[in-house]
Design a protein around this motif. Sequence first.
Motif, PDB file in Angstrom:
ATOM      1  N   PHE A 247       0.829  -1.201   0.000  1.00  0.00           N
ATOM      2  CA  PHE A 247       0.000   0.000   0.000  1.00  0.00           C
ATOM      3  C   PHE A 247       0.869   1.258   0.000  1.00  0.00           C
ATOM      4  N   LEU A 248       0.574   2.191  -0.905  1.00  0.00           N
ATOM      5  CA  LEU A 248       1.340   3.435  -0.953  1.00  0.00           C
ATOM      6  C   LEU A 248       1.312   4.183   0.369  1.00  0.00           C
ATOM      7  N   ASP A 249       0.194   4.131   1.090  1.00  0.00           N
ATOM      8  CA  ASP A 249       0.079   4.879   2.344  1.00  0.00           C
ATOM      9  C   ASP A 249       0.955   4.329   3.458  1.00  0.00           C
ATOM     10  N   TYR A 250       1.314   3.048   3.382  1.00  0.00           N
ATOM     11  CA  TYR A 250       1.993   2.405   4.515  1.00  0.00           C
ATOM     12  C   TYR A 250       3.390   1.888   4.196  1.00  0.00           C
ATOM     13  N   GLY A 251       3.591   1.418   2.979  1.00  0.00           N
ATOM     14  CA  GLY A 251       4.848   0.768   2.634  1.00  0.00           C
ATOM     15  C   GLY A 251       5.481   1.351   1.393  1.00  0.00           C
ATOM     16  N   CYS A 252       6.646   0.831   1.062  1.00  0.00           N
ATOM     17  CA  CYS A 252       7.407   1.288  -0.103  1.00  0.00           C
ATOM     18  C   CYS A 252       7.536   0.196  -1.157  1.00  0.00           C
ATOM     19  N   GLY A 253       6.662  -0.818  -1.081  1.00  0.00           N
ATOM     20  CA  GLY A 253       6.635  -1.848  -2.099  1.00  0.00           C
ATOM     21  C   GLY A 253       7.866  -2.730  -2.123  1.00  0.00           C
ATOM     22  N   ALA A 254       8.022  -3.465  -3.220  1.00  0.00           N
ATOM     23  CA  ALA A 254       9.129  -4.414  -3.348  1.00  0.00           C
ATOM     24  C   ALA A 254      10.477  -3.700  -3.338  1.00  0.00           C
ATOM     25  N   LEU A 255      10.566  -2.560  -4.030  1.00  0.00           N
ATOM     26  CA  LEU A 255      11.823  -1.812  -4.060  1.00  0.00           C
ATOM     27  C   LEU A 255      12.178  -1.309  -2.662  1.00  0.00           C
ATOM     28  N   GLY A 256      11.201  -0.774  -1.940  1.00  0.00           N
ATOM     29  CA  GLY A 256      11.466  -0.285  -0.597  1.00  0.00           C
ATOM     30  C   GLY A 256      11.902  -1.380   0.347  1.00  0.00           C
ATOM     31  N   ASP A 257      11.357  -2.560   0.174  1.00  0.00           N
ATOM     32  CA  ASP A 257      11.706  -3.668   1.063  1.00  0.00           C
ATOM     33  C   ASP A 257      13.129  -4.152   0.827  1.00  0.00           C
ATOM     34  N   MET A 258      13.521  -4.287  -0.433  1.00  0.00           N
ATOM     35  CA  MET A 258      14.795  -4.945  -0.741  1.00  0.00           C
ATOM     36  C   MET A 258      15.851  -4.027  -1.358  1.00  0.00           C
ATOM     37  N   GLY A 259      15.461  -2.829  -1.780  1.00  0.00           N
ATOM     38  CA  GLY A 259      16.415  -1.962  -2.439  1.00  0.00           C
ATOM     39  C   GLY A 259      17.590  -1.561  -1.563  1.00  0.00           C
ATOM     40  N   CYS A 260      17.322  -1.272  -0.287  1.00  0.00           N
ATOM     41  CA  CYS A 260      18.411  -0.869   0.605  1.00  0.00           C
ATOM     42  C   CYS A 260      19.346  -2.034   0.907  1.00  0.00           C
ATOM     43  N   HIS A 261      18.923  -3.263   0.643  1.00  0.00           N
ATOM     44  CA  HIS A 261      19.815  -4.422   0.738  1.00  0.00           C
ATOM     45  C   HIS A 261      20.610  -4.597  -0.559  1.00  0.00           C
ATOM     46  N   LEU A 262      19.885  -4.755  -1.661  1.00  0.00           N
ATOM     47  CA  LEU A 262      20.539  -5.096  -2.924  1.00  0.00           C
ATOM     48  C   LEU A 262      21.311  -3.924  -3.534  1.00  0.00           C
ATOM     49  N   PHE A 263      20.874  -2.702  -3.294  1.00  0.00           N
ATOM     50  CA  PHE A 263      21.600  -1.540  -3.813  1.00  0.00           C
ATOM     51  C   PHE A 263      22.815  -1.195  -2.962  1.00  0.00           C
ATOM     52  N   ASN A 264      22.879  -1.712  -1.745  1.00  0.00           N
ATOM     53  CA  ASN A 264      23.927  -1.291  -0.825  1.00  0.00           C
ATOM     54  C   ASN A 264      25.332  -1.466  -1.423  1.00  0.00           C
ATOM     55  N   ALA A 265      25.638  -2.674  -1.885  1.00  0.00           N
ATOM     56  CA  ALA A 265      26.986  -2.919  -2.413  1.00  0.00           C
ATOM     57  C   ALA A 265      27.281  -2.100  -3.666  1.00  0.00           C
ATOM     58  N   PRO A 266      26.371  -2.013  -4.663  1.00  0.00           N
ATOM     59  CA  PRO A 266      26.665  -1.167  -5.825  1.00  0.00           C
ATOM     60  C   PRO A 266      26.834   0.304  -5.470  1.00  0.00           C
ATOM     61  N   VAL A 267      25.970   0.817  -4.589  1.00  0.00           N
ATOM     62  CA  VAL A 267      26.070   2.222  -4.199  1.00  0.00           C
ATOM     63  C   VAL A 267      27.406   2.484  -3.523  1.00  0.00           C
TER      64      VAL A 267
END
Length: 453
Positions: A247-267
């Motif tokens: 839900f847009l009001d409560y969460g950040c979807g699939a990207l919000g859930d896993m992006g800070c994990h999977l993007f961490n090393a590339p960033v």
Amino acid sequence: MKKNTLFTRRHFLQTSALAALATALPLGRLRAAPAAPGFRNLVSGRKVRLAFVGIGGRGNSNIDGLAPLADVVALCDVDFARARQNFARFPLAPRYRDYRQMLEEMHDRIDAVAISTTDHMHFPIALAAIERGKHVYVEKPLSHTIGEARILKAAAAKHGVVTQMGNQGAAREGCRVTKEWIDAGVIGTVREVHCWTNRPIWPQGMPAPRPDAASPLPPTLEWDLWQGVAPARAYAPGIAPFNWRGFLDYGCGALGDMGCHLFNAPVFALGLSGDVTVSAKHSGIADGIWPKWSVITYQFPARGSRPPVKLVWYDGGKKPGKPDSFEADTQLAGNGTIYLGDKGALYDTNTYGGVPRVFPVELAKKFASARPPKTIPRIVKGSIYMDWINAITSAGPAPCSNFVDYSVDLTETTLLGNLALLSDRPVRWDTASATAVGQPELNQYINKTYRSF
């Protein structure tokens, strides 16, 4: 108790001065940095007195990781049924449903707060704790919006508190190895990275659930407190306690859930932050629900001596094509990252950034006999929890994923993908002004309004 008026639109505009300050703070490097001289309220000679907000679900894991390192002095959850297990583990800790009451009554007996709630409540709880001088650990994504992340960055710097975001990979070996190998030119110059996840594992891309007389509000759930700063809606089954991420009001979807994990090393490895253009393809957003699948492309310009980089995100069953340098029988895992260089590729199948494999085989054989040295300081036991607690007890440097040096910038990069999902054309992000150039209609998703509850 008195109704909270902290998060009205007026207060947000007042507090946005902190966000302006945040833009002037330096981008971080995910390293063992010297303890900031501005850190205050450090603990010495005893254990950290730690309170938890959100103790079901992800909160269970954070209690498992942090409780052995601290004294648990307070527990807060909007649903006492889901909290029952941890109430039993710490029978002497006072129990609360409302974090505001906990912070008010326990102010002098709390050193730090760990927050494991829904995404939309990370910001109000963390800011309330920081403004009381409490050190904070906040689950990823750090915030629901980019504006919130910037305010937390400025508040942490202003109040001198020790902060950490809960992206475990930031403390582990893998992201450091990846950077060392890329810096050493193992696969040549990297100009393209692909990250994918098996999320969502909750419903997305469906009509929002409606109230159902056959499924009434659970008697132990304080629904108004659960909604918090989000727009009020009638309770409906299929939102809490797990599916809220869609839900847009409560969460950040699939990207919000896993992006800070999977993007961490590339960033970290490639210094991916700052101005960027982001475009998205997806299955459609309707009824306030994130899409069933998405493919999001970030185009980072040259950064000093570093060349432009294309970073592509996939979710909902989408994956990149397999590079030609991979062996024929190599399968793409459910989650993974591929770095493409002009000499070869790195393939990491670990969500948090494990030790990557080198391709093609000929390059891997050559690399095996001449590995680059370890040049980046490691975190004790690779523990994101110990890293935070050690900093609070002045036994260690600033945490690896603290707000000021690193995790706010990582969160901002991640959430820009969601901003692209909400636009009908590519988003050109201007970091200095924190705006999507030429798209004022997106401002409502960068700096949102809040319900007083």
